[in-house]
Scaffold this motif. Sequence first.
Motif, PDB file in Angstrom:
ATOM      1  N   PRO A 106       0.799  -1.226   0.000  1.00  0.00           N
ATOM      2  CA  PRO A 106       0.000   0.000   0.000  1.00  0.00           C
ATOM      3  C   PRO A 106       0.825   1.267   0.000  1.00  0.00           C
ATOM      4  CG  PRO A 106      -0.005  -1.010   2.177  1.00  0.00           C
ATOM      5  CD  PRO A 106       0.682  -1.987   1.262  1.00  0.00           C
ATOM      6  N   SER A 107       2.035   1.232   0.502  1.00  0.00           N
ATOM      7  CA  SER A 107       2.852   2.445   0.588  1.00  0.00           C
ATOM      8  C   SER A 107       3.622   2.733  -0.689  1.00  0.00           C
ATOM      9  CB  SER A 107       3.832   2.335   1.758  1.00  0.00           C
ATOM     10  OG  SER A 107       4.691   1.219   1.589  1.00  0.00           O
ATOM     11  N   THR A 108       3.722   1.766  -1.576  1.00  0.00           N
ATOM     12  CA  THR A 108       4.494   1.946  -2.818  1.00  0.00           C
ATOM     13  C   THR A 108       3.620   1.541  -3.990  1.00  0.00           C
ATOM     14  OG1 THR A 108       5.401  -0.267  -2.535  1.00  0.00           O
ATOM     15  CG2 THR A 108       6.720   1.573  -1.693  1.00  0.00           C
ATOM     16  N   ILE A 109       2.618   2.354  -4.286  1.00  0.00           N
ATOM     17  CA  ILE A 109       1.683   2.035  -5.371  1.00  0.00           C
ATOM     18  C   ILE A 109       2.381   2.085  -6.713  1.00  0.00           C
ATOM     19  CG2 ILE A 109      -0.430   2.758  -6.522  1.00  0.00           C
ATOM     20  CD1 ILE A 109      -1.478   3.735  -3.860  1.00  0.00           C
ATOM     21  N   ASP A 110       3.213   3.106  -6.929  1.00  0.00           N
ATOM     22  CA  ASP A 110       3.929   3.217  -8.199  1.00  0.00           C
ATOM     23  C   ASP A 110       4.867   2.030  -8.396  1.00  0.00           C
ATOM     24  OD1 ASP A 110       2.626   5.584  -8.648  1.00  0.00           O
ATOM     25  OD2 ASP A 110       4.250   6.833  -7.856  1.00  0.00           O
ATOM     26  N   GLU A 111       5.492   1.604  -7.327  1.00  0.00           N
ATOM     27  CA  GLU A 111       6.399   0.466  -7.441  1.00  0.00           C
ATOM     28  C   GLU A 111       5.646  -0.809  -7.790  1.00  0.00           C
ATOM     29  OE1 GLU A 111       9.615  -2.033  -4.692  1.00  0.00           O
ATOM     30  OE2 GLU A 111       8.691  -0.166  -3.955  1.00  0.00           O
ATOM     31  N   SER A 112       4.470  -1.003  -7.221  1.00  0.00           N
ATOM     32  CA  SER A 112       3.675  -2.192  -7.528  1.00  0.00           C
ATOM     33  C   SER A 112       3.205  -2.169  -8.976  1.00  0.00           C
ATOM     34  CB  SER A 112       2.476  -2.272  -6.582  1.00  0.00           C
ATOM     35  OG  SER A 112       1.611  -1.160  -6.776  1.00  0.00           O
ATOM     36  N   SER A 113       2.833  -0.994  -9.482  1.00  0.00           N
ATOM     37  CA  SER A 113       2.417  -0.888 -10.881  1.00  0.00           C
ATOM     38  C   SER A 113       3.576  -1.179 -11.818  1.00  0.00           C
ATOM     39  CB  SER A 113       1.852   0.510 -11.151  1.00  0.00           C
ATOM     40  OG  SER A 113       1.486   0.647 -12.504  1.00  0.00           O
ATOM     41  N   THR A 114       4.763  -0.668 -11.461  1.00  0.00           N
ATOM     42  CA  THR A 114       5.948  -0.940 -12.286  1.00  0.00           C
ATOM     43  C   THR A 114       6.306  -2.420 -12.265  1.00  0.00           C
ATOM     44  OG1 THR A 114       6.794   1.278 -11.843  1.00  0.00           O
ATOM     45  CG2 THR A 114       8.370  -0.362 -12.640  1.00  0.00           C
ATOM     46  N   LEU A 115       6.204  -3.046 -11.090  1.00  0.00           N
ATOM     47  CA  LEU A 115       6.512  -4.466 -10.978  1.00  0.00           C
ATOM     48  C   LEU A 115       5.550  -5.308 -11.808  1.00  0.00           C
ATOM     49  CD1 LEU A 115       8.064  -6.812  -9.695  1.00  0.00           C
ATOM     50  CD2 LEU A 115       6.516  -6.661  -7.728  1.00  0.00           C
ATOM     51  N   LEU A 116       4.253  -4.973 -11.746  1.00  0.00           N
ATOM     52  CA  LEU A 116       3.265  -5.727 -12.528  1.00  0.00           C
ATOM     53  C   LEU A 116       3.522  -5.569 -14.018  1.00  0.00           C
ATOM     54  CD1 LEU A 116       0.688  -7.428 -12.622  1.00  0.00           C
ATOM     55  CD2 LEU A 116      -0.639  -5.314 -12.541  1.00  0.00           C
ATOM     56  N   THR A 117       3.823  -4.353 -14.445  1.00  0.00           N
ATOM     57  CA  THR A 117       4.108  -4.126 -15.871  1.00  0.00           C
ATOM     58  C   THR A 117       5.339  -4.904 -16.318  1.00  0.00           C
ATOM     59  OG1 THR A 117       3.106  -1.932 -15.786  1.00  0.00           O
ATOM     60  CG2 THR A 117       4.608  -2.382 -17.605  1.00  0.00           C
ATOM     61  N   THR A 118       6.366  -4.932 -15.467  1.00  0.00           N
ATOM     62  CA  THR A 118       7.591  -5.656 -15.822  1.00  0.00           C
ATOM     63  C   THR A 118       7.332  -7.155 -15.939  1.00  0.00           C
ATOM     64  OG1 THR A 118       8.908  -3.987 -14.661  1.00  0.00           O
ATOM     65  CG2 THR A 118       9.973  -6.088 -15.155  1.00  0.00           C
ATOM     66  N   MET A 119       6.571  -7.710 -15.013  1.00  0.00           N
ATOM     67  CA  MET A 119       6.287  -9.151 -15.053  1.00  0.00           C
ATOM     68  C   MET A 119       5.424  -9.518 -16.254  1.00  0.00           C
ATOM     69  SD  MET A 119       5.718 -10.207 -11.039  1.00  0.00           S
ATOM     70  CE  MET A 119       4.222  -9.209 -10.894  1.00  0.00           C
ATOM     71  N   VAL A 120       4.396  -8.727 -16.508  1.00  0.00           N
ATOM     72  CA  VAL A 120       3.503  -9.019 -17.635  1.00  0.00           C
ATOM     73  C   VAL A 120       4.241  -8.850 -18.956  1.00  0.00           C
ATOM     74  CG1 VAL A 120       1.426  -8.275 -18.835  1.00  0.00           C
ATOM     75  CG2 VAL A 120       1.413  -8.475 -16.359  1.00  0.00           C
ATOM     76  N   THR A 121       5.085  -7.822 -19.049  1.00  0.00           N
ATOM     77  CA  THR A 121       5.850  -7.617 -20.284  1.00  0.00           C
ATOM     78  C   THR A 121       6.783  -8.785 -20.548  1.00  0.00           C
ATOM     79  OG1 THR A 121       5.759  -5.219 -19.995  1.00  0.00           O
ATOM     80  CG2 THR A 121       7.438  -6.078 -21.471  1.00  0.00           C
ATOM     81  N   GLY A 122       7.415  -9.294 -19.493  1.00  0.00           N
ATOM     82  CA  GLY A 122       8.267 -10.470 -19.672  1.00  0.00           C
ATOM     83  C   GLY A 122       7.499 -11.675 -20.159  1.00  0.00           C
ATOM     84  N   LEU A 123       6.279 -11.845 -19.647  1.00  0.00           N
ATOM     85  CA  LEU A 123       5.447 -12.957 -20.114  1.00  0.00           C
ATOM     86  C   LEU A 123       5.055 -12.782 -21.569  1.00  0.00           C
ATOM     87  CD1 LEU A 123       3.822 -15.536 -19.312  1.00  0.00           C
ATOM     88  CD2 LEU A 123       1.905 -14.003 -18.842  1.00  0.00           C
ATOM     89  N   MET A 124       4.733 -11.542 -21.978  1.00  0.00           N
ATOM     90  CA  MET A 124       4.362 -11.289 -23.371  1.00  0.00           C
ATOM     91  C   MET A 124       5.520 -11.590 -24.312  1.00  0.00           C
ATOM     92  SD  MET A 124       1.154 -10.306 -23.412  1.00  0.00           S
ATOM     93  CE  MET A 124       0.947 -11.562 -22.131  1.00  0.00           C
ATOM     94  N   LYS A 125       6.726 -11.220 -23.896  1.00  0.00           N
ATOM     95  CA  LYS A 125       7.897 -11.503 -24.728  1.00  0.00           C
ATOM     96  C   LYS A 125       8.115 -12.998 -24.885  1.00  0.00           C
ATOM     97  CE  LYS A 125      10.485  -7.263 -23.719  1.00  0.00           C
ATOM     98  NZ  LYS A 125      11.725  -6.697 -23.130  1.00  0.00           N
ATOM     99  N   GLU A 126       7.800 -13.747 -23.834  1.00  0.00           N
ATOM    100  CA  GLU A 126       8.004 -15.194 -23.876  1.00  0.00           C
ATOM    101  C   GLU A 126       6.968 -15.898 -24.743  1.00  0.00           C
ATOM    102  OE1 GLU A 126       8.307 -18.997 -20.770  1.00  0.00           O
ATOM    103  OE2 GLU A 126       8.103 -16.942 -20.030  1.00  0.00           O
ATOM    104  N   LEU A 127       5.725 -15.408 -24.714  1.00  0.00           N
ATOM    105  CA  LEU A 127       4.649 -16.096 -25.405  1.00  0.00           C
ATOM    106  C   LEU A 127       4.331 -15.531 -26.774  1.00  0.00           C
ATOM    107  CD1 LEU A 127       2.093 -16.726 -22.513  1.00  0.00           C
ATOM    108  CD2 LEU A 127       3.677 -18.340 -23.553  1.00  0.00           C
TER     109      LEU A 127
END
Length: 563
Positions: free
Chosen positions: A203-224
């Motif tokens: 809850p204290s690092t909303i921007d960090e959580s959004s960046t982390l989710l984008t990074t993980m999803v982008t890595g999955l897109m590159k793989e698939l």
Amino acid sequence: MAAYPVVLDDETQWVEHIRQSLQVVPGEEEDDGGIPVSVFDVPKQLHVHKPEAYAPQFIALGPYHHRRPDLYGMERYKIDAARRALKRRLCAAGRSLDDLVHELKPHERLVRAHYHRYLDLSGEALSLMMIMDGAFLLEFLMINHHAAAMPEAEGVTSRMAHLVDLGRTGRKSAHSLILCDMLMLENQIPLFVLGEILKAQCPSTIDESSTLLTTMVTGLMKELCPFKMDGNFPETSCDVTKHAHLLELLYHLLVPSDSKNSALAWSSPGHAEDIEEQRPDGGGQGQEEKPSAGTGGSSEHVMRLFAVMWSIASRLKAGRLGDVMKSIELAVKLPWKMLTGIPGISAAVKHHVESVIPADASEQEITIPSVSELVSSGVKFAPTNGNLSSVSTIAFDRKTATLHLPVVTLDCNTEVVLRNLVAYESSAASGPLVLTRYTELMNGIIDTDDDVALLRKRGVVLNRLKKKDSEASKLWNGMSRSVQHSKVPTLDKVIEDVNRYYDGRWRVKTKRFMRKYVLSSWKMLTFLATISMLLLTTFQAFCSVYTCSRWWFGDVVTVMPAE
């Protein structure tokens, strides 16, 4: 907010449910935000040909396949993932499961708005299901992200690590099955739910959580992603929660909406083409011949009745009567095909047969030579990178006779990903079916294993399948059926340019001339030769009995010179 009972047993409950759903509160605004439907049922025209490519085989995500008996074994991993999320993050922040359910409760209408099907689940059941599925998906994305960044994955201690191929060895079938299930159209959950769960954990690092989710999803897109798109994937500057789900995000990367709407002019498949097909002879209404009062009108009604009966019977091909229907179809078509070989009536017979018995789907594919034929005529193939909407990704350079095609990687996940992308496009796309048209193009130029081998040698196809070229050719030829045919100006122009170049080659012209005027006339030549042999044989038998020389030459008189 209206209640959503799990089961409506009687009419009284149904009436009460409808009254609560239709109750309008003054000043209340719609809280679905105008979200368009993005999770659909796979069209039956696609699902019937390969059902296993559209139904999850390992894990159910979302409400469509929730509590399916054969997938219920994976519930323990979902519960474990949710417990770990609560224990590590929520409890440390002094929060409980009820707090997270309460935070997701206001988004209930927003979640339901994503699904085409009515969700017969209560608000609490829907929230708990989203928490469990979202927690599992986030943990899988986290492990997959660490495995890609650190192949040794020493820091990964999750009990779910055995489901992920940490070293990318390809020996864990569960990893491949989960990846396929995550990108199935009927197996999606909204991405904003993942964002809400991740925000609750941090809850204290909303921007960090959004960046982390984008990074993980982008890595999955590159793989698939089956296409090579260097430099075209979004990084941390893109908010993936603005997209509906994983499959929609991948489709947006391949066919961006801005380029699709601006660079491509879409023509409805059921408008202009229907007008043209009504009168293939080009005649106007004033030239239409009225049926006579005798047999003309009745024959027309008989033809219409037969056409309706045939259309109903053709639907049985996919069922148990498929073999019977194939035999009937052969018995019906064979006499007409024999009649088409007789000069003078072939055109009329062909017109009546095609008006009653439609062509097969394999005969409706786009007209374009195969890779082997194009190569033999001097066409070269060049690999490209980028999205499918880009004009430079799929293009034909007439000066150099080079056909540019995007690099596509074929592995164990490619067919499932492509089929579900086509299913999503046919259900949600309001513009031209770019991806569907691309699959039709690949199906048109790939007929045999040799075609795949030629594309593989030129770098257009990266084949990682076990059976290599044979399995790849079956993959493309099996994806030839689409829900509807759409006009895609850029791709249609490429196909037209390739056909024009191919038809203009002297080698092709000579081959078609021989096929049309020499090889195609063998039936008539054989008929004439047979008749000639019969006549000559009859004449020889006649002359063996009667002296034919007297009739044509008279008596042969030998004149001796006088001495």
